[in-house]
Design an enzyme around this catalytic site. Structure first.
Site, PDB file in Angstrom:
ATOM      1  N   HIS B 262       0.831  -1.207   0.000  1.00  0.00           N
ATOM      2  CA  HIS B 262       0.000   0.000   0.000  1.00  0.00           C
ATOM      3  C   HIS B 262       0.869   1.262   0.000  1.00  0.00           C
ATOM      4  O   HIS B 262       0.726   2.135  -0.875  1.00  0.00           O
ATOM      5  CB  HIS B 262      -0.911  -0.029   1.239  1.00  0.00           C
ATOM      6  N   GLU B 263       1.794   1.349   0.940  1.00  0.00           N
ATOM      7  CA  GLU B 263       2.632   2.557   1.027  1.00  0.00           C
ATOM      8  C   GLU B 263       3.555   2.656  -0.182  1.00  0.00           C
ATOM      9  O   GLU B 263       3.858   3.754  -0.652  1.00  0.00           O
ATOM     10  CB  GLU B 263       3.431   2.574   2.335  1.00  0.00           C
ATOM     11  N   GLU B 301      -4.685   7.698  -3.135  1.00  0.00           N
ATOM     12  CA  GLU B 301      -5.137   6.423  -2.591  1.00  0.00           C
ATOM     13  C   GLU B 301      -5.352   5.395  -3.710  1.00  0.00           C
ATOM     14  O   GLU B 301      -5.197   4.205  -3.498  1.00  0.00           O
ATOM     15  CB  GLU B 301      -6.428   6.647  -1.790  1.00  0.00           C
TER      16      GLU B 301
END
Lengths: 510, 510
Positions: B262-263, B301
């Protein structure tokens, strides 16, 4: 009330400077390789912003108001000194043309790259034009700041206010005559065993022991941290966040041991500054636009040298802590007892490299550099003649032939960064450390007993009371007079070296 | 020439903002405990300095000159967009009274402490007065910014320009009707085995594999680094230094695996911004005074969700990489094959906690929060009635009873920091990720084949071309239209979830 208004303004300037320090720390410990591309710009911007805030009319207005509101206080009240320090910082900034600052910053980047290459090739000629411009700019800086007896005085005064070329010459003459006979005697004596210091020492275990040492002498890890780096340093973002770094060469144990004690000594100074001075002019040098709590570079160095040498290289220290070290490195230190270890880490051998020098030869490296810097500044030595002058001085003082410039005139990073005038602070630190240690011994009953027992709190407490807490409030010599009754005095240093090495080597100075 | 002058000024403002980001990163990864005492002041000072530089007459003068010099360029030229973004940022700052900003910052510190205590005791009443003031201030902020249909619109527009309460309602209605039947069907099916995910996974090995994953999908470690932290985040100090963090709970492996992916997705966005935009208004949001390269929080996102879910939770991904994982954890994963592992990390189970939610239930957590926020802002819901409203919505959407406020209305940090309006960006990210992935599949022949082979360069290249490089130049919907021919569209997301979960669970939506 008005002094508080000034402190609020200066606190914001301090925030910008300490933010810049965080960026510096990060760049030397954490930053990924390509981050370097913008880091220089970020730091330069913060430096410009801080300078603009310092020079703004608003700051002068608050200074004047604070001045009037505190005029009734004694000259050495913290408020009066804070105002004076700030005014001095602003005056210094006003004297230095921004074009000169700009050119120095530009040159720094290219000169450092040229130095790295020249050093690798041991080719002084490749660095010579950069050094020539550095010296020319340093001379312009000296002229802008102003001087009377010698241009070099202006540069020395930045890191070590109050010291001059003449005062250094007197100091060095006394040190030279005090320790040269000792060095001759020690050089003729039998050398101690040191081979085991070059065994294979795993980095993780070295780090573990370095942390143990730092904690042992009083470093507060709730307000600090220890990280590996290439060129070790201490840096402070106020007394509540004071970080140290060290290096861990696998095949040379003393580097991390004494490097850590050295940087911890710096850190104890910063961690001990009066909390009331935090973010203010008595914790930050607005003249150098550098967030540092010490009153001079030499005073700062006195704290690192005191813990590194007077405590860390003492017989008592290793009598107590050698067991913990050998527990971590049982194979590397097999058959080596604490006395043998203590002798090894105090062995004296004239060498070519300053950063590898022992306590007895170190100052000769400094004196030679200071002599050269002063001659470069007043023009009696040309940059092109520097290698010859260097090599002659090394032969004269240490009896060594310099085989190449890499191990000679090209060894230090300092001149490539444009910093001329800071070398003297290392010897001043040595002298001041001995002077403070002698005073602490006189004033603190039972100090030696506590050191023998491994209780470092009494010594740290005395240093807190006499040095650390004051931050930049008193000048270095005011501090020394308050602590020892005298301004800077080389005699305790000469006495210390003489007592130490005559005992270690069983010799008398010749 | 004039646009370059503007960029130089904005570059300095950017330096101050990115310096602040370095301080934030440091405070969450490296800072010793007591450093917190001054770090808040340092960050606040940099924020004030940046705002003052942005609002200064000098900036307006340079903007006007740049405007004139670039008037002949098309409206969507980088220069024109850079000028427009800067003007919008300044206008936003001018509209928000500094007293309001100041009170919000003050409240943040106390509200966060109150939230931590209230959550620990599961006592909403202890947090209620702080939330009431937060909501009142958020409403004042909305009024200051300006709104027409609903006050909440003004707050949504900060992280997600162009989105409104009404547009979100339409989006959510379609998502709800699209996935509610799917969730019902999946909930009735047999749950896959997941026990092995809770074995004992040593932290050092997790870190090693996390780094391997980040590198595998294209994270450039010469321009980044991965560190442990409590609440993971990505942060950028320009495209050349983009750092990620993750957490390594010993007893729950997915946190570090998918947290890192995700990061890394966020980081790939920042690392891919056009180098020409570095330090400029197309790389930094001057309105939010936050150094971020993405055009909206939702767009950002989308990149994290795409790599975490579309790539990282795919069957192909674990068919390829499970071997390397099991090599590191042979005991913990004994008897577990790649298919079993893939099913486990995609298991669906309605739960109370948003950050632990799977892909199929996650949006219900968001929709409930957005509904509540909009009602708090227009006054149709009172803070004191919040727990009841929360618990009813959880029962309605997920069929669960909320046993206490700790696992209900007090679970998120967001409201204690005064941020109201950002939750919607998580669902927008999910929607946009699926939309971009569907377009990439259509446009890139052989994309699926390259993913099966573990070659992530084609996908990353497409995202670089269509999203990353543009930084903040195009609006989120402009970006989507250019990449997919349509503005934000929930259909590909619903299609993706439907295809994925009907296959995984062997069900049809009911």
């Amino acid at each position: 009330m008005s002094y508080q208004d000034l402190l609020q303004r200066l606190g914001a300037i301090n925030d910008v400077l300490t933010s810049s320090s965080v960026l510096v720390w990060d760049s030397r410990t954490m930053m990924p390789p390509r981050g370097v591309a913008v880091r220089g710009q970020q730091i330069a911007t913060l430096s410009t912003v801080a300078a603009e805030m310092l020079m703004a009319d608003e700051t002068s207005r608050l200074l004047d108001a604070a001045d009037r509101a505190t005029a009734h206080l004694p000259d050495d009240a913290a408020e009066r000194r804070g105002i004076a320090q700030t005014r001095a910082g602003i005056a210094l900034h006003r004297r230095i043309p921004s074009a000169l600052r700009h050119r120095q910053a530009e040159l720094r980047a290219t000169a450092q790259a040229a130095w790295i290459e020249a050093r690798a090739k041991s080719d002084f000629a490749g660095f010579q034009p950069y050094l020539e411009e550095s010296v020319a700019l340093a001379r312009q800086l000296a002229d802008a700041i102003g001087w009377s007896a010698a241009p070099y005085d202006a540069l020395i005064g930045l890191p070590e206010p109050g010291e001059t070329t003449a005062s250094l010459r007197a100091l060095f003459t006394r040190i030279r005559e005090g320790i040269a006979p000792l060095l001759r005697a020690v050089s003729a004596a039998k050398a101690p065993r040191t081979d085991f210091l070059q065994a294979d020492y795993p980095v993780a275990l070295q780090h573990d022991f370095a942390l143990h040492l730092a904690r042992t002498i009083g470093y507060d890890l709730d307000r600090g941290r220890l990280d590996p780096t290439v060129h070790p340093f201490e840096i402070s973002f106020t007394r509540d966040d004071v970080r140290i770094t060290t290096r861990y060469p696998r095949n040379f144990l003393p580097a991390s041991l004494f490097g850590t004690l050295h940087e911890t000594g710096h850190a104890l100074y910063e961690q001990g500054v009066d909390p009331a001075y935090s973010r203010g002019p008595l914790a930050t040098d607005f003249g150098n636009l550098y967030a540092v709590g010490g009153v001079s570079f030499g005073a700062h160095e006195s704290q690192s040298r005191l813990w590194e040498n007077h405590v860390g290289r003492s017989r008592d220290f290793w009598a107590l802590h050698y067991g913990a070290l050998r527990d971590r490195f049982p194979e590397q230190l097999a058959g080596v007892d604490d006395e043998t270890f203590h002798r090894a880490v105090n062995s004296v051998r004239p060498g070519l490299i300053r950063v590898e020098a022992d306590e007895l030869t170190y100052d000769f490296h400094i004196m030679l550099r200071v002599e050269i810097e002063s001659q470069l500044l007043d023009g009696t030595l040309k940059v092109k003649d520097l290698p010859t002058a260097w090599n002659e001085a090394i032969k004269r003082d240490l009896g060594l032939d310099v085989p190449d410039d890499r191990r000679g005139v090209l060894q230090d990073i300092h001149w490539s960064t444009g910093y001329i005038g800071t070398f003297c602070t290392y010897t001043i630190g040595n002298v001041m450390a001995a002077q403070l240690m002698a005073s602490a011994r006189q004033q603190l009953v039972g100090l030696d007993r506590s050191l023998t027992d491994g209780d470092y709190a009494p010594l740290l407490g005395w240093l807190r009371d006499n040095v650390h807490q004051h931050g930049r409030r008193f000048s270095r010599n005011e501090l020394l007079v308050r602590a020892s009754g005298r301004s800077l005095d080389p005699e305790p240093y000469i006495d210390y070296l003489t007592a130490k090495y005559t005992a270690l080597y069983g010799v008398v100075p010749t």
